[in-house]
Structures are given as C-alpha cells and as structure tokens.
Design a protein around this motif. Structure first.
Motif, PDB file in Angstrom:
ATOM      1  N   MET A 142       0.861  -1.180   0.000  1.00  0.00           N
ATOM      2  CA  MET A 142       0.000   0.000   0.000  1.00  0.00           C
ATOM      3  C   MET A 142       0.897   1.229   0.000  1.00  0.00           C
ATOM      4  O   MET A 142       1.708   1.413   0.913  1.00  0.00           O
ATOM      5  N   ILE A 143       0.744   2.055  -1.047  1.00  0.00           N
ATOM      6  CA  ILE A 143       1.584   3.234  -1.232  1.00  0.00           C
ATOM      7  C   ILE A 143       0.724   4.477  -1.020  1.00  0.00           C
ATOM      8  O   ILE A 143      -0.264   4.694  -1.726  1.00  0.00           O
ATOM      9  N   GLY A 144       1.087   5.323  -0.059  1.00  0.00           N
ATOM     10  CA  GLY A 144       0.300   6.509   0.263  1.00  0.00           C
ATOM     11  C   GLY A 144       0.514   7.639  -0.731  1.00  0.00           C
ATOM     12  O   GLY A 144       1.457   7.639  -1.531  1.00  0.00           O
ATOM     13  N   GLY A 145      -0.354   8.626  -0.663  1.00  0.00           N
ATOM     14  CA  GLY A 145      -0.305   9.762  -1.574  1.00  0.00           C
ATOM     15  C   GLY A 145       0.979  10.563  -1.445  1.00  0.00           C
ATOM     16  O   GLY A 145       1.516  10.751  -0.357  1.00  0.00           O
ATOM     17  N   GLN A 146       1.505  10.998  -2.578  1.00  0.00           N
ATOM     18  CA  GLN A 146       2.710  11.824  -2.685  1.00  0.00           C
ATOM     19  C   GLN A 146       3.970  11.118  -2.186  1.00  0.00           C
ATOM     20  O   GLN A 146       4.991  11.766  -1.955  1.00  0.00           O
ATOM     21  N   ALA A 147       3.923   9.810  -2.016  1.00  0.00           N
ATOM     22  CA  ALA A 147       5.146   9.081  -1.692  1.00  0.00           C
ATOM     23  C   ALA A 147       6.082   9.107  -2.894  1.00  0.00           C
ATOM     24  O   ALA A 147       5.634   9.087  -4.044  1.00  0.00           O
ATOM     25  N   GLY A 148       7.377   9.160  -2.630  1.00  0.00           N
ATOM     26  CA  GLY A 148       8.363   9.200  -3.707  1.00  0.00           C
ATOM     27  C   GLY A 148       9.377   8.096  -3.553  1.00  0.00           C
ATOM     28  O   GLY A 148       9.758   7.721  -2.437  1.00  0.00           O
ATOM     29  N   PHE A 149       9.844   7.566  -4.689  1.00  0.00           N
ATOM     30  CA  PHE A 149      10.777   6.443  -4.687  1.00  0.00           C
ATOM     31  C   PHE A 149      12.003   6.789  -5.512  1.00  0.00           C
ATOM     32  O   PHE A 149      11.885   7.204  -6.669  1.00  0.00           O
ATOM     33  N   ALA A 150      13.188   6.591  -4.933  1.00  0.00           N
ATOM     34  CA  ALA A 150      14.413   6.665  -5.719  1.00  0.00           C
ATOM     35  C   ALA A 150      14.490   5.455  -6.647  1.00  0.00           C
ATOM     36  O   ALA A 150      13.807   4.451  -6.438  1.00  0.00           O
ATOM     37  N   GLY A 151      15.335   5.551  -7.663  1.00  0.00           N
ATOM     38  CA  GLY A 151      15.412   4.495  -8.658  1.00  0.00           C
ATOM     39  C   GLY A 151      16.143   3.249  -8.188  1.00  0.00           C
ATOM     40  O   GLY A 151      16.917   3.267  -7.235  1.00  0.00           O
ATOM     41  N   HIS A 152      15.865   2.135  -8.871  1.00  0.00           N
ATOM     42  CA  HIS A 152      16.614   0.892  -8.722  1.00  0.00           C
ATOM     43  C   HIS A 152      16.554   0.316  -7.313  1.00  0.00           C
ATOM     44  O   HIS A 152      17.530  -0.256  -6.827  1.00  0.00           O
ATOM     45  N   LEU A 153      15.412   0.440  -6.651  1.00  0.00           N
ATOM     46  CA  LEU A 153      15.264  -0.175  -5.342  1.00  0.00           C
ATOM     47  C   LEU A 153      14.092  -1.152  -5.371  1.00  0.00           C
ATOM     48  O   LEU A 153      13.317  -1.186  -6.328  1.00  0.00           O
ATOM     49  N   SER A 154      13.980  -1.945  -4.311  1.00  0.00           N
ATOM     50  CA  SER A 154      12.903  -2.934  -4.256  1.00  0.00           C
ATOM     51  C   SER A 154      12.275  -2.950  -2.876  1.00  0.00           C
ATOM     52  O   SER A 154      12.957  -2.733  -1.863  1.00  0.00           O
ATOM     53  N   LEU A 155      10.971  -3.196  -2.844  1.00  0.00           N
ATOM     54  CA  LEU A 155      10.234  -3.348  -1.592  1.00  0.00           C
ATOM     55  C   LEU A 155       9.637  -4.743  -1.550  1.00  0.00           C
ATOM     56  O   LEU A 155       9.083  -5.213  -2.549  1.00  0.00           O
ATOM     57  N   PRO A 156       9.703  -5.423  -0.399  1.00  0.00           N
ATOM     58  CA  PRO A 156       9.117  -6.759  -0.297  1.00  0.00           C
ATOM     59  C   PRO A 156       7.594  -6.692  -0.175  1.00  0.00           C
ATOM     60  O   PRO A 156       7.000  -5.617  -0.075  1.00  0.00           O
ATOM     61  N   ASP A 157       6.964  -7.862  -0.163  1.00  0.00           N
ATOM     62  CA  ASP A 157       5.509  -7.958  -0.092  1.00  0.00           C
ATOM     63  C   ASP A 157       4.968  -7.304   1.181  1.00  0.00           C
ATOM     64  O   ASP A 157       5.626  -7.260   2.226  1.00  0.00           O
ATOM     65  N   LYS A 158       3.753  -6.790   1.074  1.00  0.00           N
ATOM     66  CA  LYS A 158       2.972  -6.274   2.202  1.00  0.00           C
ATOM     67  C   LYS A 158       3.628  -5.068   2.886  1.00  0.00           C
ATOM     68  O   LYS A 158       3.368  -4.803   4.054  1.00  0.00           O
ATOM     69  N   THR A 159       4.439  -4.339   2.147  1.00  0.00           N
ATOM     70  CA  THR A 159       5.012  -3.110   2.685  1.00  0.00           C
ATOM     71  C   THR A 159       3.982  -1.987   2.587  1.00  0.00           C
ATOM     72  O   THR A 159       3.323  -1.839   1.565  1.00  0.00           O
TER      73      THR A 159
END
Length: 360
Positions: free
Chosen positions: A273-290
């Motif tokens: 679940m990704i909240g509003g206006q969240a930002g991600f740098a490139g080339h990274l990974s998040l596991p399940d249920k984050t």
C-alpha cells in the motif's frame, strides 16, 4: 427494494447476516449516514461515525457484528455483518447503473488501421484511432478520442474511458479499466549526460504490460521500458495522477494513492500500500505487504516484509516516530543545555574569583 432482498444478497457473501428490525421496509438508494433520509441505506465501518447512528434519518444501516443496536429508534433497521465496508460495496453495486462510455459497435468517425482484429461485442466511440495490427478483445469498450497506436493488444472486457493514449506495443490483460487522460507506454526518462553538459536520448525500446483486473485512474503516466517491459501485475489499483517510470514492476494487488512518483527500475512487491505523494528513488525494491505512508521518501531497498515506512528518508514507523518525538523535544533540550552552560560559567567565574583572592 426491500430490506429482506438486501439481506438475501449479502448472505451470498457472508456466513452470517443478522437482521435487527423490520425486513419489509422499502429502500430507495444509498446515502452517507449524516445525510441519509427515510428510505436510504447507509453503513458504519469506522468508530468515528457511530455518533451519527442516533441522529441519522436512514431506514437501514449496515454495521459490524459487535455494534450495539437495541437503544436506537424502532424506525431504524440494522444488518450486522463481519465486514460492513465490503457489504456496503455490494449494496452500492445493486443500486448503481452502468455508464455508457461508447455506443454498441464502431462509430463512423473512428479510424481503424490495417490488420486490426476486433473481438465480439466491441464498442468503439467517436473519433477513436486504432493503429495497424492492434488486437481488441471481446466486450471491450473504447471511449471517444482514445488513441491506440500500432500493435496494442487488449484482453476481454476492458474499459477505456475517453481520452486514453496507449503507445505502440502496449499489452493489456482481461478486465483492465483505464480512466481518462492516462498515457501508457510513453518514453521513459532516459538521457545519457555528455562531457559538454548536454544529453543524448536513450532509445526506449521496451513496452508496458498491464495484467488482468487492473484499474488505473485518470491522468496517470506509465512509461515503456528501455528494454523489456514495465509491468503492472494482476489486481493492482492505481489512483489518479501517479507516475510510474520505465522498467518498474508493481506486484499483485498493490494499491497506489494519488501523486505518488516511482522512479525507474523500482520493484514493488505484492499486496503493498503506497500513500499519496510518496516518492521512490530508482533501482530499489520493496518486499511484499510493505505499507508506505503519505509523503514518505523511499531511498533504499528493504528486505523485511510487512513493514510500515514513514518519513523522509522513509524508515520503519517506530524508528521514525521516535526520531520525530526527539525533534519535538529539541527546544526543551536546548533550554536545559543553555541553563547548564550558564551554571558552568558561573561556577568557573566563582573559581576564578577565588583564585584571584588567594593570589592577593
């Protein structure tokens, strides 16, 4: 529609649906609990709305199994279920009417390219452009002013709202819904910096793949891969105004809220679940249920699943809240430090005066 009919519908989905009150009252439609009138059905799934139960004019409320109901008016009936939020969704489906996005068949103003394969019961609206070698699945509806460039493939039962753009090679699964203004398959943001300060554009040769049962909101941009595919997996739901860059992979049943920005080559796991206006740098990974809180800035990969991230840079919520508490106490800590420094100065001054007295 009578209350007993609504109860019968919900019993298809829930093991237990308890009726409190009359089953023969007529229900005309749904409404918010604070605005409901006689004949309306509403629901309570959040404790902060229980205060409206006593004052609502609704004839029927769908509530949780543990909600007390005996003290309320005899004119108000209740259906008690395990999950009132989902139950109310089924009720909304009963009362909602389908939208007409495009009339049956192909509009005379649509432009259809060569070697296009149209499935059964396809609806294509006014001024739609479909490029050469496209394949449109059965029962798909394409709204007015939508453009599908060459070699776009859609599955069955897809819905394109007006003004969607799919660049060449985009592939969609079954039951995909795309809202107005969304662009799938535009070039990824790839430029090689040069010694003279300029940039050379990197050819974006990949595609976008959208799997089954995905819904994409209005004014999204999902970029094609540099090579390979940008992939949105089965069941993903994306809010309006979201940017997903080239070569990303969004895992099954992940939800992304408005204005999130996901940089290139990011991999997000399933059921995130990704909240509003969240930002991600490139080339990274998040596991399940984050879970990523609103406005969080994710700057590095994580290994442990089922965490909640918050803050800039994003970190596990307990760590971030602890740091936030420390920041709030900085002013108090500074005042204490100032007082200690003044005390030390006075002590040093006293010692200096004593030393002068001995010397004289």
């Amino acid at each position: 529609m009578k209350i007993y009919e609504i109860q019968a519908l919900l019993e298809r989905y829930f093991d237990k649906v308890e009726l409190v009150g009359s089953s023969n009252v007529t229900i005309d439609g749904p409404a918010k609990i604070e605005c409901a009138a006689k004949g309306n059905v509403s629901f309570v799934a959040n404790e902060k709305y229980t205060r409206f139960i006593e004052s609502t004019e609704a004839s029927l409320l769908i509530v949780g199994e543990q909600t007390p109901t005996k003290q309320y008016s005899d004119s108000l009936s209740f259906l008690k279920v395990k999950d009132p939020y989902t139950a109310f969704v089924f009720v909304l489906q009963m009362f909602s009417s389908p939208r007409v996005i495009a009339s049956d068949g192909v509009s005379p103003s649509a432009v259809i390219g060569e070697n296009v394969m149209l499935g059964k019961n396809v609806s294509i609206g006014d001024h739609v452009v479909i490029g050469d070698h496209c394949v449109i699945g059965d029962n798909t509806v394409i709204g007015p002013n939508t453009v599908l460039m060459e070699r776009v493939v859609t599955g069955r039962d897809c819905m394109f709202y007006p003004g969607v753009i799919c660049y060449d090679g985009t592939i969609l699964g079954d039951r995909v819904t795309i809202h107005s203004g969304t662009v799938l398959g535009a070039d990824g943001f790839g430029f090689a910096p040069q010694p003279d300060g300029g940039y050379i554009k990197i050819p974006q040769m990949g595609i976008v793949e959208i799997h089954d049962d995905v819904e994409i909101g209005a004014n999204n941009t999902i970029d094609r891969a540099t090579m390979g595919s940008t992939v949105i997996e089965k069941g993903v739901k994306i809010d309006n105004l979201v940017q997903i860059a080239h070569n990303c992979r969004i895992g099954e049943n992940t939800v992304i809220a408005s204005q999130a920005g996901i940089s290139g080559s990011v991999s997000i796991g399933k059921h995130c679940m990704i909240g509003g206006q969240a930002g991600f740098a490139g080339h990274l990974s998040l596991p399940d249920k984050t879970h990523v809180a609103a406005k969080a800035g994710v700057s590095k990969s994580l290994q442990k699943s089922a965490q909640t991230l918050r803050g800039i840079p994003a970190q596990p919520i307990r760590d971030q809240l602890r740091q936030e508490a420390l920041l709030r106490s900085l002013d108090k800590m500074k005042r204490k430090l100032d007082a200690l420094e003044e005390e030390v100065r006075q002590m040093q001054k006293g010692k200096g005066q004593q030393a002068e007295g001995k010397n004289t």
